[in-house]
Design a protein around this motif. Structure first.
Motif, PDB file in Angstrom:
ATOM      1  N   MET A 159     -24.780 -11.362   9.487  1.00 45.44           N
ATOM      2  CA  MET A 159     -25.089 -11.490  10.912  1.00 45.44           C
ATOM      3  C   MET A 159     -25.142 -12.958  11.322  1.00 45.44           C
ATOM      4  O   MET A 159     -26.130 -13.651  11.040  1.00 45.44           O
ATOM      5  CB  MET A 159     -26.436 -10.819  11.225  1.00 45.44           C
ATOM      6  N   PRO A 160     -24.091 -13.475  11.966  1.00 40.84           N
ATOM      7  CA  PRO A 160     -24.173 -14.826  12.521  1.00 40.84           C
ATOM      8  C   PRO A 160     -25.303 -14.888  13.548  1.00 40.84           C
ATOM      9  O   PRO A 160     -25.418 -13.996  14.402  1.00 40.84           O
ATOM     10  CB  PRO A 160     -22.804 -15.021  13.184  1.00 40.84           C
ATOM     11  N   ILE A 161     -26.137 -15.899  13.475  1.00 41.50           N
ATOM     12  CA  ILE A 161     -27.257 -16.017  14.405  1.00 41.50           C
ATOM     13  C   ILE A 161     -26.737 -16.520  15.752  1.00 41.50           C
ATOM     14  O   ILE A 161     -26.169 -17.604  15.844  1.00 41.50           O
ATOM     15  CB  ILE A 161     -28.331 -16.975  13.862  1.00 41.50           C
ATOM     16  N   ALA A 162     -26.934 -15.709  16.782  1.00 42.75           N
ATOM     17  CA  ALA A 162     -26.504 -16.087  18.134  1.00 42.75           C
ATOM     18  C   ALA A 162     -27.629 -16.781  18.897  1.00 42.75           C
ATOM     19  O   ALA A 162     -27.376 -17.592  19.798  1.00 42.75           O
ATOM     20  CB  ALA A 162     -26.044 -14.851  18.909  1.00 42.75           C
ATOM     21  N   ARG A 163     -28.872 -16.443  18.547  1.00 39.11           N
ATOM     22  CA  ARG A 163     -30.036 -17.035  19.211  1.00 39.11           C
ATOM     23  C   ARG A 163     -31.189 -17.090  18.218  1.00 39.11           C
ATOM     24  O   ARG A 163     -31.425 -16.118  17.498  1.00 39.11           O
ATOM     25  CB  ARG A 163     -30.424 -16.208  20.431  1.00 39.11           C
TER      26      ARG A 163
END
Length: 212
Positions: A159-163
């Motif tokens: 999961m790429p961190i978006a926030r």
């Protein structure tokens, strides 16, 4: 997460260090039956993406696997030490009880790992938590068919961190005297969690003085 300005932590290196030190996260998603949460160990890849990337795995029967595979946004909650703060510790007695704590929220949309990525993820978990242990465990100690069978029972996600948001609620809105009293009060309880928050509060006070 509600974060008053005084408690906001925005330095990415500090947030990443916290994630790595408190890597047992609560993963929250929303699906057909509403909100679902799983408690899961997470691996942080700090250099992958602008805010880093999280890796984790879930048992195949877990309904969150379907949520994540469908592109549902997920929230990973990381919590550190926390402690009750008695107003009797403050110099200013016109106060009420509160709770001091540290927490980080990371949001993003995950994708399913392929088998090779899952193997690397599992190896990274073992390497992290078996490091320094005498006669440490590794997957090579299992028969090959057992390892494969167990791996087939889980699904890995990246999961790429978006926030990412950090809240260091450590009494920064109180006077120096109140903070000193709270630190002393926490250390007097003999509770490890209280001592950890006291140390964090003291470090925040020291950092504030250095920035002046």
């Amino acid at each position: 997460m509600y974060i008053p300005v005084a408690f906001a932590e925005q330095r990415l290196d500090v947030l990443h260090d916290f994630l790595s030190s408190n890597a047992f996260a609560t993963l929250v998603t929303h699906g057909g039956r509403g909100l679902v949460a799983t408690h899961v160990p997470v691996v942080l890849l700090p250099a992958r993406g602008p805010f880093g990337t999280l890796q984790f795995h879930l048992a195949k029967p877990n309904s969150q696997c379907d949520h994540l595979a469908a592109g549902t946004e997920a929230l990973a909650i990381f919590q550190g030490p926390h402690a009750y703060i008695s107003p009797t510790w403050y110099a200013n007695q016109a106060a009420v009880p509160t709770w001091n704590y540290i927490a980080v929220h990371a949001c993003g949309t995950a994708h399913v790992m392929n088998d090779e990525e899952l193997v690397l993820h599992l190896d990274a978990l073992v390497t992290t938590y078996e490091a320094g242990r005498p006669n440490g465990w590794d997957s090579g100690k299992l028969p090959g068919d057992v390892t494969e069978r167990l791996r087939q029972a889980i699904i890995g996600f990246e999961m790429p961190i978006a926030r990412i948001e950090g809240k260091w609620k450590l009494g920064q809105n109180r006077t120096a005297a109140d903070r000193a009293g709270a630190i002393e009060g926490l250390r007097s309880t003999g509770t490890p969690g209280d001592a950890a928050i006291a140390d964090r509060m003291a470090a925040t006070v020291k950092s504030a003085k250095l920035e002046m």
